[in-house]
Write an enzyme that holds these catalytic residues in place. Structure first.
Site, PDB file in Angstrom:
ATOM      1  CD  GLU B  49      -3.002  -1.013   2.292  1.00  0.00           C
ATOM      2  OE1 GLU B  49      -2.842  -0.160   3.189  1.00  0.00           O
ATOM      3  OE2 GLU B  49      -3.937  -1.832   2.291  1.00  0.00           O
ATOM      4  CG  ASP B  60      -3.341   8.684   7.889  1.00  0.00           C
ATOM      5  OD1 ASP B  60      -3.212   7.469   8.100  1.00  0.00           O
ATOM      6  OD2 ASP B  60      -3.656   9.163   6.790  1.00  0.00           O
ATOM      7  CE1 TYR B 175      -6.458  -1.459   7.449  1.00  0.00           C
ATOM      8  CE2 TYR B 175      -5.454  -0.560   5.481  1.00  0.00           C
ATOM      9  CZ  TYR B 175      -5.457  -0.741   6.846  1.00  0.00           C
ATOM     10  OH  TYR B 175      -4.454  -0.179   7.602  1.00  0.00           O
TER      11      TYR B 175
END
Lengths: 399, 266
Positions: B49, B60, B175
């Site tokens: 990734e 994030d 994911y």
């Protein structure tokens, strides 16, 4: 009203929507359901209205700025006095609404982002009022230039966290608040302060602030004998503007004018005026809107003398009002805003917030070009006590 | 069969779990990105990734945000990242590359142009963190038209209905975000993951990768036992951050080898 935006997924035409990571989708669903459940609930509305009346001091008056109008020699300027609200700005209209929702949802901790600190103060205030834990994220640059508001938040029992990442302003505070929310989603309610963010926030914040125009449509005929020719408000994210525009949207005879921050001047590139400059459309902070960005799609740093307008995006409903032609958007630069700030002090004995001074400056620009029988309504969204350090510094004075 | 499908098929036959490292393109500098990609493959990565730098990476944590900031200091934009993949593909035709990032850089390029470029340079999947299926269907149609897999996140807070919705749109693999929070945060609750997996399997036929909070060989092994692939991001980015430019490839390589050995025990 015939105007009925947004749609059920939060779209205002092509703008708005829900652009967030999967980690936030559950919480937004929960908020959406709670708002749908309570927005028409008589008990919720009664509690909200009681606090708006007895705690905030609503309705806020409208004041005819006669001396300023006479000095300009044209249209009559009326001021919607949101600066007289408890906490000194329109922001509390929304934070009370969201805090009451949070309470009904069983959330005991509230978080907020803030630029000028007005929304942070308004959040800290209602958190104290309703007995909730409060954490406010604020860009480190804004912590510097808005120190009185930082101290006020602390007095009210909030924890203020300076955000050191990125440009250290409002957008970075928003990023950090989102991160907190994702991490503490079970017990935390995120009180967003402007008409941006993922659905339902732009609608929710607009609805709670629309009390401003709801009052104005009644007050203006009483005071001026009619509705205004134009309603003028400053636009950063755009919450006070949506508040004062909303109930006028269906009155085609009333022009709606949003005033963005021209910073050092549009030509300098150092401003915060995505609508005026036709910035490209993009996605940030959960919604699609006009966005100041470079050719790679990176968000660029903005500039304004007023921290509350220093934001690269704008609420999606403003993007739609611009495209649909219902509202027009202009920019006022730092110097023009500062002159309006001093003029209002001088002619009317009112110290306006630097944010609101942008709206006022535009009214002062167009008033002389209009007849004396014309009427302009300016949303005086906040008072300027918080800005006295900024203004003193520009004059070379240390307080 | 797509490269991603092929990799998972082969792993299944060998009874192995996928190791999926993440790092941000352009971090610590653009010259090191392609060497790092090759080093990851040699160290045992099955899929990579590759992060696309963004100025406002809301989902994030601080570690990956700093990686974006380092890359942006070198002005690494989406078109550079695509060029890097093209260069990588000159000597690697088997390892799938998934671009991971935020929607706005793609919006700025235009989805059709982006999807076309992805197909040209050999990108296999795209994960735009802030584009859920509800908003992304038009965008993802461009990807599918060019044979690029849209990859999606599932969170601990995702309801059954949402898992079902994501499953319909997802290709390649799914994911699963193993904890509530941002990348690089907190500690893993393995019991909670174990409990969630059957709910996911009811709706998802694709392989399931798990990421967020995997910090060492032990956590990699524990997670690998529960799913089809292990995604390691912040820990690798941290290694890049803490290494000098001379040592970074060797250090990252060593770390990924350790993770590989652990995952092979699952």
């Amino acid at each position: 009203m015939t105007y009925n935006y947004p749609d059920q997924y939060g779209h205002f035409g092509p703008y708005g929507g829900i652009y967030v990571a999967e980690t936030l989708m559950g919480a937004l669903d929960e908020l959406n359901q709670a708002y749908e459940k309570y927005r028409h609930d008589p008990e919720f509305i009664a509690e909200l209205n009681a606090d708006l009346k007895h705690y905030v001091g609503r309705p806020s008056p409208i004041y005819h700025a006669r001396h300023l109008s006479a000095h300009l020699g044209g249209a009559q300027i009326y001021l919607k006095r949101e600066d007289l609200n408890h906490t000194g700005a329109h922001k509390v209209n929304n934070t009370i609404g969201q805090a009451l929702l949070a309470r009904r949802m069983g959330k005991k901790r509230v978080i907020a982002e803030t630029g000028a600190g007005q929304h942070g103060v308004a959040t800290a205030t209602v958190a104290a009022r309703y007995g909730m834990e409060c954490v406010v994220y604020m860009g480190a640059a804004d912590v510097q230039r808005q120190s009185p508001n930082v101290f006020r938040m602390k007095l009210l029992g909030a924890t203020v966290i300076p955000v050191e990442s990125g440009s250290k302003t409002l957008k970075d505070a928003l990023n950090e608040a989102m991160r907190d929310w994702v991490t503490n989603i079970e017990n935390t309610f995120y009180i967003i302060g402007t008409v941006a963010g993922p659905h339902p926030y732009p609608m929710l914040v607009r609805d709670f602030n629309s009390i401003v125009s709801k009052e104005a449509v009644v007050q203006m005929p009483e005071l001026a004998g009619r509705q205004p020719d134009a309603v003028i408000a400053c636009v950063g994210g755009g919450s006070n503007a949506m508040g004062v525009f909303y109930h006028y949207i269906d009155m085609p005879g009333v022009k709606l004018i949003g005033v963005e921050a021209g910073g050092h001047g549009i030509a300098s590139g150092e401003h915060a005026a995505p609508l005026t400059t036709n910035s490209p459309v993009g996605v940030l902070h959960g919604n699609k809107t006009y966005l100041m960005q470079d050719e790679d799609g990176q968000i660029i740093e903005t500039h304004s003398i007023s921290a509350g307008l220093d934001y690269p995006g704008v609420g999606p409903e403003h993007a739609w009002l611009k495209d649909s032609g219902r509202a027009e958007y202009v920019a006022i630069d730092d110097d023009e805003a500062l002159r309006a700030f001093h003029d209002l002090c001088h002619f009317e004995g009112i110290i306006p917030a630097l944010e609101s001074s942008h709206a006022l400056a535009h009214a002062m620009k167009i008033a002389p070009t209009m007849g004396k029988d014309k009427v302009l309504l300016v949303n005086l969204s906040g008072r300027g006590d918080k800005d006295i350090n900024t203004v003193a510094r520009l004059k070379g004075i240390t307080l | 069969m797509s490269r991603i499908q092929t990799v998972f098929e082969e792993l299944k036959q060998r009874k192995r779990k996928a190791l999926i490292p993440f790092f941000t393109a352009g971090d610590p500098n653009p010259q090191l990105t392609v060497p790092l990609l090759h080093a990851l493959v040699e160290a045992g990565a099955d899929i990579i990734e590759l992060g696309v730098p963004f100025s406002d990476p809301m989902a994030d944590g601080p570690t990956i945000q700093r990686a974006s900031e380092r890359a942006l200091r070198h002005h690494v934009g989406l078109h550079h990242v695509l060029d890097m993949v093209a260069e990588f593909r000159r000597s690697n035709s088997g390892t799938p590359i998934v671009l991971m990032g935020y929607g706005n850089p793609v919006e700025a390029m235009g989805w059709e142009t982006f999807a076309q470029r992805c197909a040209e340079v050999g990108v296999d999947g795209v994960l735009t963190v802030d584009f859920p299926p509800e908003e992304g269907h038009e965008a993802f149609a461009h990807l599918e038209k060019h044979g690029i897999d849209p990859i999606f996140l599932i969170a601990p807070t995702s309801t059954d209905a949402r898992v079902e919705r994501v499953a319909k749109q997802a290709r390649g693999y799914v994911y699963y975000v193993s904890l509530k929070g941002v990348t690089g945060a907190g500690h893993l609750d393995l019991a909670a993951i174990e409990q969630k997996i059957p709910q996911l399997r009811r709706h998802i036929q694709l392989p399931i990768g798990i990421g967020f909070g995997i910090r060492d060989a032990a956590t990699a092994l524990a997670v690998a036992k529960l799913c089809d692939g292990v995604v390691v991001g912040s820990r690798i980015v941290q290694e890049i951050e803490n290494s000098s430019e001379q040592d970074v490839v060797a250090n990252v390589s060593k770390l990924v080898k350790e993770l590989r050995q652990a995952v092979n025990l699952a």
